[in-house]
Design an enzyme around this catalytic site. Structure first.
Site, PDB file in Angstrom:
ATOM      1  N   PHE A   1       0.823  -1.205   0.000  1.00 18.91           N
ATOM      2  CA  PHE A   1       0.000   0.000   0.000  1.00 18.91           C
ATOM      3  C   PHE A   1       0.860   1.259   0.000  1.00 18.91           C
ATOM      4  CE2 PHE A   1      -2.233   3.397   2.255  1.00 18.91           C
ATOM      5  CZ  PHE A   1      -3.417   3.475   1.530  1.00 18.91           C
TER       6      PHE A   1
ATOM      7  N   ASP B   1      -5.131 -12.547   4.816  1.00 17.85           N
ATOM      8  CA  ASP B   1      -3.680 -12.390   4.695  1.00 17.85           C
ATOM      9  C   ASP B   1      -3.013 -12.593   6.045  1.00 17.85           C
ATOM     10  OD1 ASP B   1      -1.379 -12.033   3.239  1.00 17.85           O
ATOM     11  OD2 ASP B   1      -1.435  -9.839   3.300  1.00 17.85           O
TER      12      ASP B   1
END
Length: 790
Positions: A493, A614
């Protein structure tokens, strides 16, 4: 609130193709090895007929002119499965001087066949109802039929192989033992046969080849997991489509080039490839034309065959069977009778040769028909509206009156189930989840009499329920304008900085990439929205606290509580080795328990349940008091109720090495997918090995699951324990047995064989109690509650 969730850009997609391309495997293109004749099913043809062409010769006519689903080639002949699967035909194409190929019908029956596979001289296929497989020709070395469910059928010279329900390779024929024994220790997702060797993808995503290696054909190039797809094998060479660029890489085939790989078609992108003899052919992504080359590292001599466009994949009748979407223009390519499923993760599948044709809407034929149509629409609409109102009223009643879950971290007293229910067969080595491996002293998998287990539950997060919206200037000031000295990490990100707010609170600020680089991160916005949506309503001691966010122009920032001691991954796998902070088994198990409680909250107490997607050691963070917390909700999804047995069907996302095989293989996502990832984390903690690491001797990549699970299941746990931690004492040894066997069940291939997070928490609490030096003597193994692992 509508939540858009997508995989982050750095997430690696599992590459599984619906039909393996190669000698002896069902596809839309095939090669007859003896003559180098290439045959394929025509795209856009109303009948989906077959046309053939030897290399450097005119195309051949093929009769009968029926509609075919797939073709498969052998040494001297090839076969085509007719649409519907109730018959198949074969053609002898050994003579390259032929101008036409008459057919011989080999099978016509009441059972519909699928996945037709041709070897040297044998043919086999499986019943579309998955009751078993059958053989034709091939002599007495092959059985007439074998019952069971199989996938990935493929054939070579003197053998046929398939993958069974346990992901193990099974073979038949005179060379059965040679090939099958070579895959004895492997679990595979797909296989493709050449003349005398077999290659395929393991469940860990690595390309594995076994069998003859006289020309280096069984020495695949090194690569990351899931980097190869579209495997094609010839007599003495192998090729595969390399991801993510879609180019073809080959190896073997020349005595002077053993073990060396080469790119025969330079930068040409392919959607599928097939091989036979010394020839390899591929369908180009640009126009679905056939390009062929000889197995030569120095002079592959590319040839474009005089064939029309060939179907880039098998046409299926029901698009609901397409796990990863529909291939562009597939309805046109299949002539309106079916669609082609897109190969998951294949970039070539996104090429669009021509814009799809959209037929104009039909004009109404009369006022009478129009009136009737509106009347029918009004009736259906009224019924639908009434049903919708009823549904809403029921949901409101169920939510208010019947909802038993709570959306906070106060968790109820837990009562274990009574009785000795029958144990079921696990897909792992351990036969029963209640039976310890040989030599084990632990009783973790034996049901205890009914007893109430009152567990110390974790309390609410120290952060308030309200999240704050910050200005960009506020966060820039907190990090001294995002100074490099404040940088503490980076990810898909963006970059993470340590900062201090005006009220003195230390925070971690995750700043999304902006500018040119951000354009490459297509899912940045979705990951940001997902994280804000989930964390703003989740508050638990073992979830990283969410402080707020910032949205200004292209800037996207997330603010969390600062986790002073970083990620679990860094302590287990620091370049300099163990830093001494987690140097006791008791501390390591306590960290696992903390993380398990956080995941349990997501699965069992959040409403609706949440699948993290995740779970990995780098997403388990440690605060200043060494309390572990789960972080990073950029991929999270809301789940069906855990007890419903339902699953989500979504594109695979996560981190290689931690991903549930059922999820990236079948696209079936459940809370048990998180359980698999947590099982990998437990094995990391026990062994000190990364999820995927390289063996010291061979340098080959190995998953920690393949490395540790078989050893633990055999009762030799001490053989894989991290040597950097002191040898366990008697009580710690029993605790480690409990943790290790729990991990083995967490990484079972099938989700139904994995425990729930609640059961995992119970076992970890028992393990911590065993390690606790203040535990009184009677609180040893006799008082340990054993959770049901059903």
């Amino acid at each position: 609130m509508r939540i858009q969730v997508a995989a982050a850009a750095a997430v690696f997609l599992a590459v599984l193709f619906s039909a393996a391309e190669g000698l002896g495997s069902a596809a839309t293109i095939a090669i007859v090895a003896a003559s180098g004749t290439v045959c394929g099913i025509l795209a856009g043809d109303e009948l989906r007929s077959i046309q053939c062409a030897p290399v450097a010769r005119p195309a051949l006519s093929v009769s009968p002119n029926f509609s075919f689903v797939s073709v498969s080639g052998g040494r001297e002949f090839f076969c085509g499965l007719r649409y519907g699967g109730l018959s198949f035909f074969c053609w002898n194409a050994a003579n390259s001087s032929s101008v036409s190929l008459p057919a011989k019908r080999v099978y016509k029956g009441s059972a519909s066949m699928a996945d037709l596979s041709v070897g040297e001289d044998q043919i086999f296929a499986f019943d579309q109802n998955k009751t078993g497989i059958r053989w034709w020709r091939g002599g007495s070395t092959f059985p007439l039929s074998v019952a069971g469910e199989f996938r990935s059928l493929t054939s070579g010279r003197g053998f046929s192989c398939a993958i069974g329900n346990n992901s193990r390779v099974l073979c038949w024929g005179r060379r059965r033992q040679e090939i099958q024994s070579a895959f004895a220790n492997e679990t595979m997702t797909n296989i493709v046969a050449g003349d005398s060797h077999v290659c395929g993808l393991s469940v860990s995503g690595f390309l594995i080849c076994r069998g003859s290696n006289r020309s280096g054909q069984s020495n695949p190039p090194a690569g990351d997991p899931f980097q190869f797809s579209g495997i094609a094998l010839g007599a003495n060479h192998s090729c595969a489509i390399k991801q993510p660029n879609g180019t073809v890489i080959c190896w073997g085939g020349e005595a002077s080039g053993l073990g060396k790989s080469y790119f025969p078609a330079n930068n040409t992108l392919f959607v599928s490839i097939v091989a036979g003899g010394e020839l390899t052919c591929g369908l180009t992504a640009a126009n679905f034309k056939v390009i062929c080359w000889k197995a030569s590292r120095t002079n592959p001599s590319l040839t474009v065959l005089p064939l029309p466009k060939i179907l880039p994949g098998i046409c299926v009748a029901d698009e609901s069977s397409c796990e990863c979407g529909i291939f562009p223009d597939s309805e046109s390519l299949c002539s309106g009778s079916g669609v082609i499923c897109k190969s998951c993760g294949s970039p070539a599948a996104s090429f669009r040769p021509s814009p799809p044709s959209i037929p104009p809407p039909p004009a109404p034929s009369s006022n009478s028909k129009t009136s009737k149509g509106w009347l029918a629409f009004a009736i259906v609409g009224s019924v639908g509206a009434f049903a919708g109102v009823c549904t809403i009223l029921y949901c409101l009643w169920a939510g208010i009156c019947r909802r038993k879950k709570v959306h906070n971290s106060v968790q109820p007293t837990f009562a274990s189930a009574a009785g000795n229910g029958a144990a079921h067969q696990s897909s792992m080595i351990i036969a029963s989840p209640f039976t310890s491996p040989p030599g084990s002293k632990s009783r973790i998998f034996r049901r205890q009499p009914s007893r109430v287990m009152r567990r110390q539950r974790s309390g609410p997060s120290s952060f308030g329920d309200r999240t704050e919206e910050f200005t960009f200037d506020d966060l820039a000031a907190a990090t001294k304008n995002f100074s490099i000295e404040f940088k503490i990490g980076s990810g898909s990100f963006g970059t993470v900085y340590r900062g201090k707010l005006p009220n003195g609170l230390e925070v971690a600020i995750k700043r999304g990439e902006s500018g040119v680089r951000a354009k490459k991160l297509q899912d940045k916005e979705s990951a940001f929205e997902s994280e804000v949506a989930f964390l703003s309503r989740l508050h638990h001691k073992h979830l990283v606290g969410f402080v707020g966010y910032c949205v200004e122009k292209e800037e996207r920032l997330l603010v969390y509580e600062y986790m002073k001691n970083g990620a679990l991954y860094g302590h287990l796998h620091a370049d300099g080795g163990d830093d001494g902070k987690l140097n006791s088994w008791q501390m390591r198990i306590k960290v696992l328990l903390d993380a398990a409680r956080g995941i349990e909250y997501l699965h069992s107490y959040a409403v609706p349940p949440i699948i993290h997607r995740d779970i990995k050691s780098s997403n388990i963070l440690l605060d200043s008091n060494w309390v572990a917390k789960v972080s990073d909700f950029g991929l999270s999804l809301m789940s069906p109720e855990a007890e419903s047995g339902e699953h989500l069907t979504v594109k695979a996302a996560g981190t290689v090495g931690y991903m549930d095989p059922e999820y990236y293989g079948l696209r079936h996502l459940t809370t048990k997918s998180d359980v698999y990832g947590f099982g990998v984390v437990i094995l990391e903690v026990l062994t000190g090995r990364r999820a995927i690491f390289r063996e010291e001797e061979s340098g080959e990549p190995v998953s920690v699951v393949d490395y540790a699970a078989p050893v633990i299941a055999s009762g030799n746990i001490g053989q894989v324990l991290d040597r950097r931690v002191a040898a366990p004492g008697p009580a710690e040894a029993e605790a480690l047995e409990l943790v290790a066997y729990t991990a083995v069940h967490c990484v079972s291939l099938e989700g139904k064989d994995r425990p729930a997070m609640t059961d995992i928490v119970i076992n970890l609490e028992s393990a911590v109690a065993l390690c606790d030096a203040s535990q009184h003597d009677s609180g040893s193994s006799a008082s340990i509650s054993l959770a049901s692992m059903d």
